[in-house]
Design an enzyme around this catalytic site. Structure first.
Site, short mmCIF file in Angstrom:
data_model
loop_
_atom_site.label_atom_id
_atom_site.label_comp_id
_atom_site.label_asym_id
_atom_site.label_seq_id
_atom_site.Cartn_x
_atom_site.Cartn_y
_atom_site.Cartn_z
N MET A 34 -61.92 76.69 -49.20
CA MET A 34 -62.91 76.49 -50.27
C MET A 34 -62.29 76.84 -51.62
O MET A 34 -61.92 77.99 -51.86
CB MET A 34 -64.14 77.37 -50.02
CG MET A 34 -64.96 76.93 -48.81
SD MET A 34 -66.27 78.12 -48.42
CE MET A 34 -65.30 79.45 -47.68
N HIS A 178 -53.71 68.93 -46.11
CA HIS A 178 -54.99 68.39 -46.57
C HIS A 178 -54.90 66.86 -46.64
O HIS A 178 -54.37 66.30 -47.59
CB HIS A 178 -55.34 68.97 -47.94
CG HIS A 178 -56.77 68.81 -48.32
ND1 HIS A 178 -57.63 67.92 -47.70
CD2 HIS A 178 -57.54 69.45 -49.27
CE1 HIS A 178 -58.83 68.01 -48.26
NE2 HIS A 178 -58.80 68.93 -49.21
N HIS A 181 -61.03 63.94 -47.78
CA HIS A 181 -61.90 64.00 -48.96
C HIS A 181 -61.42 63.20 -50.16
O HIS A 181 -61.78 63.47 -51.30
CB HIS A 181 -62.11 65.46 -49.38
CG HIS A 181 -62.59 66.33 -48.27
ND1 HIS A 181 -62.50 67.71 -48.30
CD2 HIS A 181 -63.15 66.02 -47.07
CE1 HIS A 181 -62.99 68.21 -47.17
NE2 HIS A 181 -63.39 67.20 -46.42
N TYR A 183 -58.25 62.82 -51.31
CA TYR A 183 -57.03 63.27 -51.99
C TYR A 183 -55.84 62.44 -51.51
O TYR A 183 -55.99 61.47 -50.77
CB TYR A 183 -56.85 64.77 -51.77
CG TYR A 183 -57.96 65.57 -52.40
CD1 TYR A 183 -58.15 65.56 -53.78
CD2 TYR A 183 -58.85 66.33 -51.63
CE1 TYR A 183 -59.19 66.26 -54.37
CE2 TYR A 183 -59.89 67.03 -52.21
CZ TYR A 183 -60.05 66.99 -53.59
OH TYR A 183 -61.09 67.68 -54.17
#
Length: 374
Positions: A34, A178, A181, A183
Site C-alpha cells: 500500500m 508489480h 493495475h 503499471y
C-alpha cells in the site's frame, strides 16, 4: 467475551505455516502493498521501520512492502515514494528488514515501474520521459510519453534484476514484481496499451514476453531458493472493467510463460475477493490462477471490510465484514495465502485479533485517518 464463528475458525485455518520455495511463512496472512508516500528522498526512515515492525509483531506472516521504484529514471513520479536503489535508500530498507525479522515476520519488497502512468516533469527525475509498450496511456491517449526501444527494455529488465539481487543481499525473504493495475508490466500484458508490432506485442503470449524476461532475469540474479512473486490483475486504475483474459484459456496462455520463467507465487489482485472470475465457476481469480498453473497463490480484495478499497482512498470508510467465505475458500485450497490491505492499515493488531479469537475487536476502516496511521 463472545467469540464469533469467523474468529474461532480463523485461528485454526489462518495460523497454518506455508512454504514458498525456500521460505517458510509462519501463517497465511500477508500484508498487501500500500503506497503511503512517507519516505522523503525515497528513503524509508525510522517511522517506516516502526510501521512494518509493528504489524509483524502483531502476527502478520508475510509483509509485502509498498511499491518501491527500481533503478530506472522513468520508474516513478514522487520524491516521497521509497526507491530500491541508492546507498541511503537500501540502508533504510535494511533497517526495515532487521526490525521485521526481530519481530518474527518475513518480508519482501514490491519492485515497481509505473510506465506510462508517469506525468512529465514529476520527481524524482523530472526530465525522465514516460515510457511504455506503445506510448499510450490507459485511456488510449498518446500523452507525452514514448514507445520503448530495445535499449529501454534491456535497461528496465536490468533494473529489476539488480533490485532483486540487492533485496537478497540486504536480507529480504523474497521479491514481488508489480505486474498489476495498469503499471508498466501490465501495460505490456494488456492489449489496450500494447499495440506493438514486434516480438513484444500481438497475441497474449507475445504480450507476456517482456514480463517473462524480467522474471527470468530476476530468477537468474537471485538464489534458487529465493521466492519470486508476481502480482497481476485484470482491472486497471482507469479501466476497472478491463480484462487481460476473458476466458480461462486466455488466462492460461498469459500465466504459463510467467510460471515457466520462474514465478514461484502469483498474487492475483481483485477488488472483491469473493466474486467469481469466469462464468460457470465459483473460483475467484486466485483460484483460477492456482488451477491453471499449479503455483501457489495469494488472494486479495477487500478482505475483512465491507466496501471497495478504491472508494476508501476517495474518503469513504468501511465497516468490518465477516470472513467465513474467505475461510471456506482457504480451507478447500482455492488459494494459499490471504493479503490484507486497508484492514491492516487501519488496525495494526488485525492479525493478532483474528488469530487469537478476538475478531469482535477488529476496527472498521476510517479513511479520514489514512494520512496519520502508523
Amino acid at each position: 467475551m463472545t467469540v464469533t464463528p469467523s474468529a474461532s475458525r480463523a485461528a485454526g485455518i489462518l495460523a497454518r505455516p506455508v512454504t514458498l520455495n525456500g521460505l517458510t511463512v509462519p501463517n497465511r496472512i500477508v500484508m498487501a502493498p500500500m503506497t503511503r508516500q512517507f519516505s522523503p528522498g525515497g528513503i524509508p526512515g525510522e517511522d517506516v521501520v516502526s510501521y512494518y515492525a509493528r504489524r509483524a509483531a502483531a502476527g502478520v506472516g508475510l509483509i509485502v512492502t509498498e511499491g518501491t521504484y527500481v533503478g530506472h529514471e522513468s520508474a516513478g513520479q514522487s520524491s516521497r515514494v521509497p526507491r530500491f536503489h541508492g546507498e541511503e535508500q537500501l540502508a533504510g530498507w535494511a533497517g526495515v528488514v532487521e526490525a521485521v525479522h526481530a519481530a518474527g515476520g518475513t518480508i519482501m519488497p514490491q519492485l515497481w515501474h509505473i510506465g506510462m502512468v508517469r506525468r512529465q516533469g514529476q520527481p524524482p527525475f523530472a526530465d525522465a520521459p514516460a515510457v511504455g509498450p506503445s506510448g499510450l496511456r490507459l485511456d488510449g491517449a498518446e500523452g507525452t510519453g514514448r514507445a520503448m526501444t530495445q535499449q529501454d527494455l534491456d535497461d528496465v529488465i536490468g533494473a529489476f534484476a539488480a533490485a532483486a539481487a540487492e533485496a537478497e543481499r540486504i536480507g529480504f525473504d523474497g521479491v514481488e514484481l508489480h505486474g498489476a493495475h495498469g503499471y508498466l508490466l501490465d501495460q505490456f500484458l494488456w492489449a489496450g496499451t500494447n499495440r506493438r508490432a514486434d516480438a513484444y506485442g500481438g497475441d497474449p503470449v507475445a504480450r507476456t514476453k517482456f514480463a517473462a524476461e524480467i522474471v527470468a532475469a530476476v530468477r537468474k540474479a537471485v538464489s534458487p531458493h529465493f521466492p519470486v512473486v508476481f502480482r497481476y490483475s485484470q482491472w486497471k486504475q482507469e479501466a476497472y472493467d478491463a480484462r487481460l483474459a476473458r476466458t480461462p484459456q486466455e488466462l492460461e496462455s498469459i500465466l504459463t510463460p510467467l510460471a515457466a520463467a520462474g514465478v514461484d507465487v502469483f498474487h492475483a489482485s481483485t477488488r472483491r475477493y469473493w466474486l467469481p472470475e469466469f462464468e460457470g465457476s465459483d473460483l475467484n481469480l486466485a483460484g483460477w490462477t492456482k488451477k491453471l498453473t499449479g503455483r501457489q497463490v495469494i488472494t486479495v480484495g477487500s478482505v475483512g471490510l465491507d466496501g471497495d478499497f478504491l472508494r476508501g482512498f476517495q474518503g469513504e470508510g468501511a465497516p468490518v465484514k465477516e470472513i467465513d467465505n474467505l475461510l471456506d475458500r482457504l480451507e478447500r485450497d482455492e488459494f494459499d495465502l490471504v493479503a490484507v490491505g486497508r484492514a491492516l492499515l487501519q488496525d495494526p493488531e488485525w492479525a493478532a485479533k483474528v488469530l487469537t479469537d478476538r475478531f469482535d475487536e477488529v476496527k472498521p476502516y476510517d479513511a479520514a485517518a489514512l494520512k496519520t496511521l502508523s
